[in-house]
Design a protein around this motif. Structure first.
Motif, PDB file in Angstrom:
ATOM      1  N   ARG A  62       5.645   7.070  -0.493  1.00 44.02           N
ATOM      2  CA  ARG A  62       5.883   6.791  -1.910  1.00 44.02           C
ATOM      3  C   ARG A  62       4.752   7.237  -2.843  1.00 44.02           C
ATOM      4  O   ARG A  62       4.933   7.256  -4.052  1.00 44.02           O
ATOM      5  N   GLY A  63       3.600   7.562  -2.304  1.00 45.23           N
ATOM      6  CA  GLY A  63       2.442   7.852  -3.140  1.00 45.23           C
ATOM      7  C   GLY A  63       2.443   9.251  -3.724  1.00 45.23           C
ATOM      8  O   GLY A  63       3.232  10.119  -3.322  1.00 45.23           O
ATOM      9  N   GLU A  64       1.529   9.461  -4.686  1.00 51.39           N
ATOM     10  CA  GLU A  64       1.338  10.768  -5.297  1.00 51.39           C
ATOM     11  C   GLU A  64       0.368  11.581  -4.430  1.00 51.39           C
ATOM     12  O   GLU A  64      -0.801  11.201  -4.295  1.00 51.39           O
ATOM     13  N   PRO A  65       0.805  12.679  -3.838  1.00 50.61           N
ATOM     14  CA  PRO A  65      -0.075  13.451  -2.952  1.00 50.61           C
ATOM     15  C   PRO A  65      -1.394  13.859  -3.596  1.00 50.61           C
ATOM     16  O   PRO A  65      -2.447  13.814  -2.952  1.00 50.61           O
ATOM     17  N   GLY A  66      -1.342  14.230  -4.868  1.00 46.87           N
ATOM     18  CA  GLY A  66      -2.552  14.700  -5.531  1.00 46.87           C
ATOM     19  C   GLY A  66      -3.655  13.664  -5.566  1.00 46.87           C
ATOM     20  O   GLY A  66      -4.850  13.998  -5.449  1.00 46.87           O
TER      21      GLY A  66
ATOM     22  N   GLU B 127      -7.262   0.771  -3.540  1.00 44.86           N
ATOM     23  CA  GLU B 127      -6.507   0.614  -4.782  1.00 44.86           C
ATOM     24  C   GLU B 127      -5.385   1.644  -4.884  1.00 44.86           C
ATOM     25  O   GLU B 127      -4.278   1.325  -5.360  1.00 44.86           O
ATOM     26  N   ALA B 128      -5.648   2.866  -4.442  1.00 46.71           N
ATOM     27  CA  ALA B 128      -4.620   3.905  -4.489  1.00 46.71           C
ATOM     28  C   ALA B 128      -3.455   3.569  -3.563  1.00 46.71           C
ATOM     29  O   ALA B 128      -2.283   3.789  -3.904  1.00 46.71           O
ATOM     30  N   ILE B 129      -3.777   3.034  -2.401  1.00 46.06           N
ATOM     31  CA  ILE B 129      -2.710   2.624  -1.474  1.00 46.06           C
ATOM     32  C   ILE B 129      -1.911   1.472  -2.073  1.00 46.06           C
ATOM     33  O   ILE B 129      -0.674   1.482  -2.061  1.00 46.06           O
ATOM     34  N   ASP B 130      -2.609   0.481  -2.632  1.00 44.65           N
ATOM     35  CA  ASP B 130      -1.917  -0.653  -3.258  1.00 44.65           C
ATOM     36  C   ASP B 130      -0.962  -0.174  -4.345  1.00 44.65           C
ATOM     37  O   ASP B 130       0.155  -0.675  -4.469  1.00 44.65           O
ATOM     38  N   ALA B 131      -1.417   0.778  -5.155  1.00 47.56           N
ATOM     39  CA  ALA B 131      -0.597   1.269  -6.263  1.00 47.56           C
ATOM     40  C   ALA B 131       0.583   2.105  -5.778  1.00 47.56           C
ATOM     41  O   ALA B 131       1.589   2.222  -6.489  1.00 47.56           O
ATOM     42  N   SER B 132       0.472   2.668  -4.580  1.00 50.37           N
ATOM     43  CA  SER B 132       1.496   3.586  -4.086  1.00 50.37           C
ATOM     44  C   SER B 132       2.640   2.896  -3.360  1.00 50.37           C
ATOM     45  O   SER B 132       3.750   3.429  -3.313  1.00 50.37           O
ATOM     46  N   ILE B 133       2.374   1.726  -2.781  1.00 51.14           N
ATOM     47  CA  ILE B 133       3.360   1.152  -1.873  1.00 51.14           C
ATOM     48  C   ILE B 133       4.531   0.494  -2.588  1.00 51.14           C
ATOM     49  O   ILE B 133       5.567   0.224  -1.974  1.00 51.14           O
ATOM     50  N   SER B 134       4.381   0.220  -3.896  1.00 54.15           N
ATOM     51  CA  SER B 134       5.463  -0.400  -4.675  1.00 54.15           C
ATOM     52  C   SER B 134       5.958  -1.680  -4.020  1.00 54.15           C
ATOM     53  O   SER B 134       7.163  -1.930  -3.927  1.00 54.15           O
ATOM     54  N   ASN B 135       5.013  -2.494  -3.568  1.00 52.60           N
ATOM     55  CA  ASN B 135       5.354  -3.775  -2.944  1.00 52.60           C
ATOM     56  C   ASN B 135       4.258  -4.765  -3.321  1.00 52.60           C
ATOM     57  O   ASN B 135       3.195  -4.790  -2.704  1.00 52.60           O
TER      58      ASN B 135
ATOM     59  N   ALA C  69      -9.305  10.965   7.099  1.00 52.91           N
ATOM     60  CA  ALA C  69      -8.100  11.298   7.867  1.00 52.91           C
ATOM     61  C   ALA C  69      -6.893  10.503   7.367  1.00 52.91           C
ATOM     62  O   ALA C  69      -5.770  11.035   7.314  1.00 52.91           O
ATOM     63  N   ILE C  70      -7.117   9.248   6.994  1.00 53.54           N
ATOM     64  CA  ILE C  70      -6.031   8.436   6.447  1.00 53.54           C
ATOM     65  C   ILE C  70      -5.544   9.020   5.131  1.00 53.54           C
ATOM     66  O   ILE C  70      -4.339   9.196   4.905  1.00 53.54           O
ATOM     67  N   ALA C  71      -6.491   9.360   4.241  1.00 48.91           N
ATOM     68  CA  ALA C  71      -6.122   9.940   2.950  1.00 48.91           C
ATOM     69  C   ALA C  71      -5.397  11.272   3.137  1.00 48.91           C
ATOM     70  O   ALA C  71      -4.425  11.574   2.421  1.00 48.91           O
ATOM     71  N   GLU C  72      -5.852  12.075   4.093  1.00 57.49           N
ATOM     72  CA  GLU C  72      -5.216  13.367   4.344  1.00 57.49           C
ATOM     73  C   GLU C  72      -3.776  13.187   4.822  1.00 57.49           C
ATOM     74  O   GLU C  72      -2.868  13.908   4.381  1.00 57.49           O
TER      75      GLU C  72
ATOM     76  N   ILE D  85      -1.789  10.622   4.243  1.00 53.33           N
ATOM     77  CA  ILE D  85      -0.972  10.126   3.139  1.00 53.33           C
ATOM     78  C   ILE D  85      -0.658  11.267   2.177  1.00 53.33           C
ATOM     79  O   ILE D  85       0.485  11.414   1.717  1.00 53.33           O
ATOM     80  N   ALA D  86      -1.654  12.103   1.885  1.00 56.44           N
ATOM     81  CA  ALA D  86      -1.447  13.249   0.991  1.00 56.44           C
ATOM     82  C   ALA D  86      -0.397  14.203   1.545  1.00 56.44           C
ATOM     83  O   ALA D  86       0.368  14.815   0.787  1.00 56.44           O
ATOM     84  N   ALA D  87      -0.348  14.317   2.868  1.00 54.60           N
ATOM     85  CA  ALA D  87       0.628  15.202   3.515  1.00 54.60           C
ATOM     86  C   ALA D  87       2.019  14.590   3.560  1.00 54.60           C
ATOM     87  O   ALA D  87       2.976  15.261   3.978  1.00 54.60           O
ATOM     88  N   GLY D  88       2.135  13.316   3.150  1.00 56.19           N
ATOM     89  CA  GLY D  88       3.440  12.658   3.173  1.00 56.19           C
ATOM     90  C   GLY D  88       3.940  12.384   4.574  1.00 56.19           C
ATOM     91  O   GLY D  88       5.156  12.352   4.820  1.00 56.19           O
ATOM     92  N   ASN D  89       3.022  12.150   5.509  1.00 53.08           N
ATOM     93  CA  ASN D  89       3.378  11.945   6.917  1.00 53.08           C
ATOM     94  C   ASN D  89       3.113  10.483   7.302  1.00 53.08           C
ATOM     95  O   ASN D  89       1.990  10.127   7.653  1.00 53.08           O
ATOM     96  N   PRO D  90       4.131   9.626   7.240  1.00 55.32           N
ATOM     97  CA  PRO D  90       3.898   8.197   7.511  1.00 55.32           C
ATOM     98  C   PRO D  90       3.440   7.901   8.932  1.00 55.32           C
ATOM     99  O   PRO D  90       2.615   7.015   9.151  1.00 55.32           O
TER     100      PRO D  90
END
Length: 230
Positions: A106-110, A145-153, A190-193, A195-200
């Motif tokens: 759900r997050g913004e890759p950028g 904070e970026a993860i919190d904002a991305s999860i929409s939960n 590695a976690i940020a990478e 998430i940026a790749a959209g690979n859950p």
């Protein structure tokens, strides 16, 4: 509420917030160590506020689990044991692995691409300079904070924020281990990478690996680290 009384109430609340913030930071940074007795009179004098705001602050800290009533001793800073670390990481894995997967979906890759780049360059923040290390911890906080904002939960985000209060204290146990800090920075990258790749699935795996290595390190070094803070 009459204006005069309302102003007194607001000022008291501000003093309570100040006392809470000061005591909370002192506990998280190990300036107030496990077992330290927090007497209202002593803390009110130290913080320059009356006893009522200190009492309010101690109530909030107890609700967070950072302090606890200790019979006739009053309120004390809670301890961190190996058992409590195990329990924290059981909950942490449940929450953070799921959050990483949701952020990848759900997050913004950028946003995470930028964090990944910053984390790859974080080695310059991990020397012996305390202000620089605080910059590193701030960077890790931005990832959270970026993860919190991305999860929409909001429920999951609130649960993780409550957990992180205690994880900050645990993290400080290993704050002097430069090798572990460098490894952790690479793991966060590695976690940020992922998430940026959209690979859950990759985000889950990278988070699981980071948590496993963090827990292994903490359990290996915790007794010595605890002694160094006493």
């Amino acid at each position: 509420m009459p204006n005069r009384h309302r102003c007194v109430y607001i000022e008291a609340m501000r003093a309570g917030d100040r006392a809470y913030a000061a005591l909370r930071e002192d506990i998280l940074e190990w300036r107030l160590r496990p077992g330290a007795v927090l007497a209202e009179v002593e803390q009110s004098e130290r913080l320059g506020v009356s006893r009522t705001p200190v009492r309010e602050a101690l109530g909030r800290l107890t609700a967070e689990g950072l302090t606890a009533a200790a019979g006739g001793r009053g309120v004390v800073v809670t301890d961190i044991s190996l058992d409590s670390i195990d329990e924290l990481f059981e909950l942490r894995e449940t929450l953070e692995v799921k959050a990483a997967a949701l952020a990848a979906e759900r997050g913004e890759p950028g946003v995470f691409e930028e964090l990944h780049t910053e984390l790859l360059g974080a080695s310059g923040l991990l020397g012996e300079d305390d202000p620089a290390r605080h910059e590193y911890y701030a960077l890790v906080g931005r990832v959270d904070e970026a993860i919190d904002a991305s999860i929409s939960n909001s429920y999951l985000a609130n649960a993780m924020r409550g957990l992180r209060v205690h994880l900050v204290r645990v993290r400080r146990l290993a704050a002097d281990d430069s090798a572990r800090l460098h490894a952790a920075a690479a793991e966060h990258a590695a976690i940020a990478e992922a998430i940026a790749a959209g690979n859950p699935r990759l985000a889950e795996a990278a988070t699981t690996l980071h948590l496993h290595r963090s827990l292994t390190h903490l359990k290996a070094t915790h007794p010595a680290a605890t002694a160094s803070h006493q």
